[in-house]
Design a protein around this motif. Structure first.
Motif, PDB file in Angstrom:
ATOM      1  N   VAL A  22       0.844  -1.205  -0.020  1.00 42.41           N
ATOM      2  CA  VAL A  22       0.020  -0.178  -0.135  1.00 42.41           C
ATOM      3  C   VAL A  22       0.711   1.158   0.023  1.00 42.41           C
ATOM      4  O   VAL A  22       1.786   1.264   0.729  1.00 42.41           O
ATOM      5  N   GLN A  23       0.553   2.200  -0.872  1.00 44.95           N
ATOM      6  CA  GLN A  23       1.295   3.569  -0.885  1.00 44.95           C
ATOM      7  C   GLN A  23       0.504   4.690  -1.402  1.00 44.95           C
ATOM      8  O   GLN A  23      -0.716   4.368  -2.015  1.00 44.95           O
ATOM      9  N   GLY A  24       0.925   5.748  -1.084  1.00 43.07           N
ATOM     10  CA  GLY A  24       0.048   7.038  -1.571  1.00 43.07           C
ATOM     11  C   GLY A  24       0.919   7.613  -2.842  1.00 43.07           C
ATOM     12  O   GLY A  24       0.805   7.319  -3.725  1.00 43.07           O
ATOM     13  N   GLY A  25       1.846   8.479  -2.363  1.00 38.55           N
ATOM     14  CA  GLY A  25       2.718   9.118  -3.296  1.00 38.55           C
ATOM     15  C   GLY A  25       3.994   8.423  -3.424  1.00 38.55           C
ATOM     16  O   GLY A  25       4.735   8.937  -4.467  1.00 38.55           O
ATOM     17  N   GLY A  26       4.258   7.477  -2.568  1.00 38.92           N
ATOM     18  CA  GLY A  26       5.427   6.936  -2.529  1.00 38.92           C
ATOM     19  C   GLY A  26       6.546   7.669  -2.051  1.00 38.92           C
ATOM     20  O   GLY A  26       7.780   7.093  -2.096  1.00 38.92           O
ATOM     21  N   THR A  27       6.459   8.650  -1.462  1.00 41.34           N
ATOM     22  CA  THR A  27       7.497   9.762  -1.103  1.00 41.34           C
ATOM     23  C   THR A  27       7.763   9.089   0.381  1.00 41.34           C
ATOM     24  O   THR A  27       8.798   9.753   0.766  1.00 41.34           O
ATOM     25  N   ARG A  28       7.218   8.607   0.996  1.00 38.18           N
ATOM     26  CA  ARG A  28       7.490   7.934   2.481  1.00 38.18           C
ATOM     27  C   ARG A  28       7.866   6.525   2.475  1.00 38.18           C
ATOM     28  O   ARG A  28       7.914   5.889   3.525  1.00 38.18           O
ATOM     29  N   ALA A  29       8.220   5.880   1.294  1.00 38.09           N
ATOM     30  CA  ALA A  29       8.763   4.674   1.283  1.00 38.09           C
ATOM     31  C   ALA A  29       9.883   4.409   2.031  1.00 38.09           C
ATOM     32  O   ALA A  29      10.907   5.183   2.101  1.00 38.09           O
ATOM     33  N   SER A  30      10.078   3.370   2.749  1.00 36.23           N
ATOM     34  CA  SER A  30      11.066   2.900   3.631  1.00 36.23           C
ATOM     35  C   SER A  30      12.359   2.586   3.014  1.00 36.23           C
ATOM     36  O   SER A  30      13.441   2.346   3.442  1.00 36.23           O
ATOM     37  N   GLY A  31      12.158   2.248   1.708  1.00 32.06           N
ATOM     38  CA  GLY A  31      13.375   1.848   0.943  1.00 32.06           C
ATOM     39  C   GLY A  31      13.188   0.197   0.560  1.00 32.06           C
ATOM     40  O   GLY A  31      13.950  -0.436  -0.441  1.00 32.06           O
ATOM     41  N   ARG A  32      12.380  -0.425   1.225  1.00 29.85           N
ATOM     42  CA  ARG A  32      12.019  -1.859   1.120  1.00 29.85           C
ATOM     43  C   ARG A  32      11.583  -2.441  -0.209  1.00 29.85           C
ATOM     44  O   ARG A  32      10.763  -1.619  -0.815  1.00 29.85           O
ATOM     45  N   THR A  33      11.983  -3.333  -0.682  1.00 27.52           N
ATOM     46  CA  THR A  33      11.570  -3.705  -2.013  1.00 27.52           C
ATOM     47  C   THR A  33       9.884  -4.102  -1.657  1.00 27.52           C
ATOM     48  O   THR A  33       9.716  -4.985  -0.928  1.00 27.52           O
ATOM     49  N   PRO A  34       8.830  -3.470  -2.588  1.00 29.84           N
ATOM     50  CA  PRO A  34       7.630  -3.950  -2.515  1.00 29.84           C
ATOM     51  C   PRO A  34       7.414  -5.468  -2.468  1.00 29.84           C
ATOM     52  O   PRO A  34       7.857  -6.193  -3.523  1.00 29.84           O
ATOM     53  N   GLN A  35       6.810  -5.771  -1.412  1.00 29.74           N
ATOM     54  CA  GLN A  35       6.355  -7.321  -1.293  1.00 29.74           C
ATOM     55  C   GLN A  35       4.855  -7.293  -1.947  1.00 29.74           C
ATOM     56  O   GLN A  35       3.885  -7.000  -1.339  1.00 29.74           O
ATOM     57  N   GLY A  36       4.897  -8.119  -2.969  1.00 31.26           N
ATOM     58  CA  GLY A  36       3.294  -8.042  -3.619  1.00 31.26           C
ATOM     59  C   GLY A  36       3.103  -6.983  -4.785  1.00 31.26           C
ATOM     60  O   GLY A  36       3.930  -6.168  -4.840  1.00 31.26           O
ATOM     61  N   GLU A  37       1.872  -7.008  -4.968  1.00 24.70           N
ATOM     62  CA  GLU A  37       1.479  -5.863  -5.914  1.00 24.70           C
ATOM     63  C   GLU A  37       0.843  -4.589  -5.106  1.00 24.70           C
ATOM     64  O   GLU A  37       0.536  -4.513  -4.165  1.00 24.70           O
ATOM     65  N   VAL A  38       1.601  -3.582  -6.072  1.00 21.35           N
ATOM     66  CA  VAL A  38       1.431  -2.063  -5.229  1.00 21.35           C
ATOM     67  C   VAL A  38      -0.156  -1.917  -5.366  1.00 21.35           C
ATOM     68  O   VAL A  38      -0.376  -1.834  -6.529  1.00 21.35           O
ATOM     69  N   LEU A  39      -0.618  -1.433  -4.455  1.00 24.57           N
ATOM     70  CA  LEU A  39      -1.871  -0.916  -4.461  1.00 24.57           C
ATOM     71  C   LEU A  39      -1.862   0.549  -4.049  1.00 24.57           C
ATOM     72  O   LEU A  39      -1.272   1.044  -2.836  1.00 24.57           O
ATOM     73  N   SER A  40      -2.028   1.653  -4.845  1.00 24.51           N
ATOM     74  CA  SER A  40      -2.171   2.826  -4.827  1.00 24.51           C
ATOM     75  C   SER A  40      -3.257   3.557  -4.538  1.00 24.51           C
ATOM     76  O   SER A  40      -4.384   3.424  -4.916  1.00 24.51           O
ATOM     77  N   VAL A  41      -3.414   4.508  -3.437  1.00 27.01           N
ATOM     78  CA  VAL A  41      -4.475   5.335  -3.054  1.00 27.01           C
ATOM     79  C   VAL A  41      -4.235   6.907  -3.693  1.00 27.01           C
ATOM     80  O   VAL A  41      -5.172   7.614  -3.899  1.00 27.01           O
ATOM     81  N   ALA A  42      -3.407   6.931  -4.821  1.00 29.60           N
ATOM     82  CA  ALA A  42      -3.139   8.189  -5.299  1.00 29.60           C
ATOM     83  C   ALA A  42      -4.482   8.602  -6.308  1.00 29.60           C
ATOM     84  O   ALA A  42      -4.420   9.912  -6.586  1.00 29.60           O
ATOM     85  N   GLY A  43      -5.464   7.782  -6.617  1.00 30.16           N
ATOM     86  CA  GLY A  43      -6.406   8.093  -7.287  1.00 30.16           C
ATOM     87  C   GLY A  43      -7.545   8.552  -6.651  1.00 30.16           C
ATOM     88  O   GLY A  43      -8.570   9.034  -6.995  1.00 30.16           O
ATOM     89  N   LEU A  44      -7.406   8.567  -5.087  1.00 31.11           N
ATOM     90  CA  LEU A  44      -8.557   8.883  -4.491  1.00 31.11           C
ATOM     91  C   LEU A  44      -8.234  10.330  -3.869  1.00 31.11           C
ATOM     92  O   LEU A  44      -7.655  10.592  -2.798  1.00 31.11           O
ATOM     93  N   THR A  45      -8.562  11.248  -4.526  1.00 20.67           N
ATOM     94  CA  THR A  45      -8.276  12.844  -4.445  1.00 20.67           C
ATOM     95  C   THR A  45      -9.230  13.804  -4.249  1.00 20.67           C
ATOM     96  O   THR A  45     -10.659  13.247  -4.712  1.00 20.67           O
ATOM     97  N   GLY A  46      -9.175  14.587  -3.453  1.00 17.16           N
ATOM     98  CA  GLY A  46     -10.264  15.807  -3.281  1.00 17.16           C
ATOM     99  C   GLY A  46     -10.458  16.153  -1.876  1.00 17.16           C
ATOM    100  O   GLY A  46     -10.167  15.120  -1.117  1.00 17.16           O
ATOM    101  N   ILE A  47     -10.466  17.465  -1.674  1.00 17.09           N
ATOM    102  CA  ILE A  47     -10.837  18.005  -0.275  1.00 17.09           C
ATOM    103  C   ILE A  47     -12.601  17.732  -0.241  1.00 17.09           C
ATOM    104  O   ILE A  47     -13.369  18.415  -1.055  1.00 17.09           O
TER     105      ILE A  47
END
Length: 383
Positions: A22-47
């Protein structure tokens, strides 16, 4: 996978046959190699709701932090906990999201005054490991709904659920900012000065110290915010209070605090991104002796935040040895060390967080089993 709404995200989790990263913009990634398929919430946007008079905002988890702060700036308001950025030290580009801020409990210097990100989080919507949509909390501070899942989700790094919407408190921007600068102090003297400032009646909103190596000479900054006349009075009185630590200088620049949010000192000192970064939480009084031992044995840069309660450490080399030494030293004094970001060879090989005592580890495992019985959400991130 980049779902466009909460329903699609819940379906993606429910249909998953293996681990999800799970990730948002990917800017807070720990550096770990993603385990499994990346699921991004970047498409859920708006105030989705902003009530300046009520000091509350509700936003989709994938909303860029820049969009949040621009909307607040237009109303003379701010995120009180001033979340830090990792782009300068990680080299990861992208848009930090508000969901990522709360998922990592990203709190800056003002925590000493207003609390951490989780303390300003009012309500959450999230998808658990079964693909079910859950909601907890509300849009006001006095909201009692049973179990406080809001605090539980903050800082869980996607391991208990995927945040889809967050409601949080905001505050007016201060009319004026001032600070008292002390130079030439040892780490121990700086912690004493910061403790004196925090114990004063002058409502200090930031207390940081950078030793030589980060700055040309050791520099201690104590921040005061509020109405202009009040800031002028309080900075002068604070300077007088701290006179036994040297001749303090009064300034009004916000640049040191912006640089602190961006961890600029590390990236500028090492001339570019890279290396490994740790955040260490200890009792302030233990911090100078800890860093005397660590810095004496390992080549690293560090500074103090939260009046010495948090140490930020960065190293370009000797990273595994430093990581192991930090874990051992911090455990001995009852602190906590978190590997914030590192090259994948280190991040993949070690726990990111301090090992928990057995009773707490058992409780954490039971919580993860309740929220994510298949163990598919960000496996290994929280244990």
């Amino acid at each position: 996978m980049t779902p466009k709404d909460e329903r699609d995200l819940a379906q993606a989790v429910a249909d998953a046959k293996g681990p999800l990263w799970v990730q948002g913009g990917g800017t807070r990634a720990s550096g770990r190699t993603p385990q499994g398929e990346v699921l991004s919430v970047a498409g859920l946007t708006g105030i989705t709701l902003y009530e300046p008079g009520a000091l509350t905002m509700v936003a989709q988890a994938g909303t860029p932090l820049a969009e949040i702060e621009a909307a607040l700036e237009a109303e003379g308001q701010m995120l009180p906990f001033e979340p830090y950025s990792l782009g300068g030290v990680t080299g990861v580009s992208g848009d930090t999201t508000i969901g990522g801020v709360f998922a990592t409990n990203a709190s800056g210097a003002r925590r000493v005054q207003v609390g951490a990100a989780r303390d300003l989080l009012l309500g959450v919507r999230f998808v658990d490991g079964r693909g079910e949509v859950l909601r907890n909390g509300g849009r006001v501070m006095k909201n009692v709904t049973g179990y406080d899942l809001v605090k539980l989700l903050a800082g869980s790094r996607g391991a208990l659920g995927v945040l889809t919407e967050v409601a949080f408190k905001v505050l007016p921007k201060p009319e004026a900012v001032g600070h008292v600068t002390l130079t030439g102090l040892t780490d121990a003297e700086a912690v004493q000065a910061m403790a004196a400032a925090m114990g004063s009646p002058f409502d200090v909103s930031g207390a940081v110290h950078a030793p030589a190596g980060i700055e040309e000479e050791p520099t201690t900054l104590l921040r005061v915010e509020g109405f202009a006349d009040s800031v002028t009075y309080r900075t002068e009185r604070l300077r007088d209070l701290l006179s036994r630590f040297g001749a303090g200088q009064i300034g009004t620049s916000v640049e040191p605090w912006q640089a602190g949010r961006a961890l600029s000192a590390f990236s500028q000192t090492v001339r570019g991104p890279g290396g490994a970064t740790w955040f260490v939480s200890v009792k302030p009084g233990d911090a100078p002796a800890l860093m005397a031992r660590i810095a004496g044995a390992h080549d690293c840069l560090y500074d103090y935040d939260w009046a010495g309660g948090r140490i930020r450490i960065h190293a370009m080399a000797d990273q595994r040895a430093l990581h192991d030494a930090l874990r051992a030293e911090v455990a001995a004094i009852g602190g906590h060390a978190t590997l914030i970001h590192a090259p994948s060879d280190l991040a993949d090989a070690v726990p990111l967080t301090q090992p928990e005592p057995a009773p707490l580890a058992a409780l954490s495992e039971r919580l993860r089993a309740q929220f994510d019985p298949r163990g598919i959400l960000n496996p290994g991130v929280m244990g």
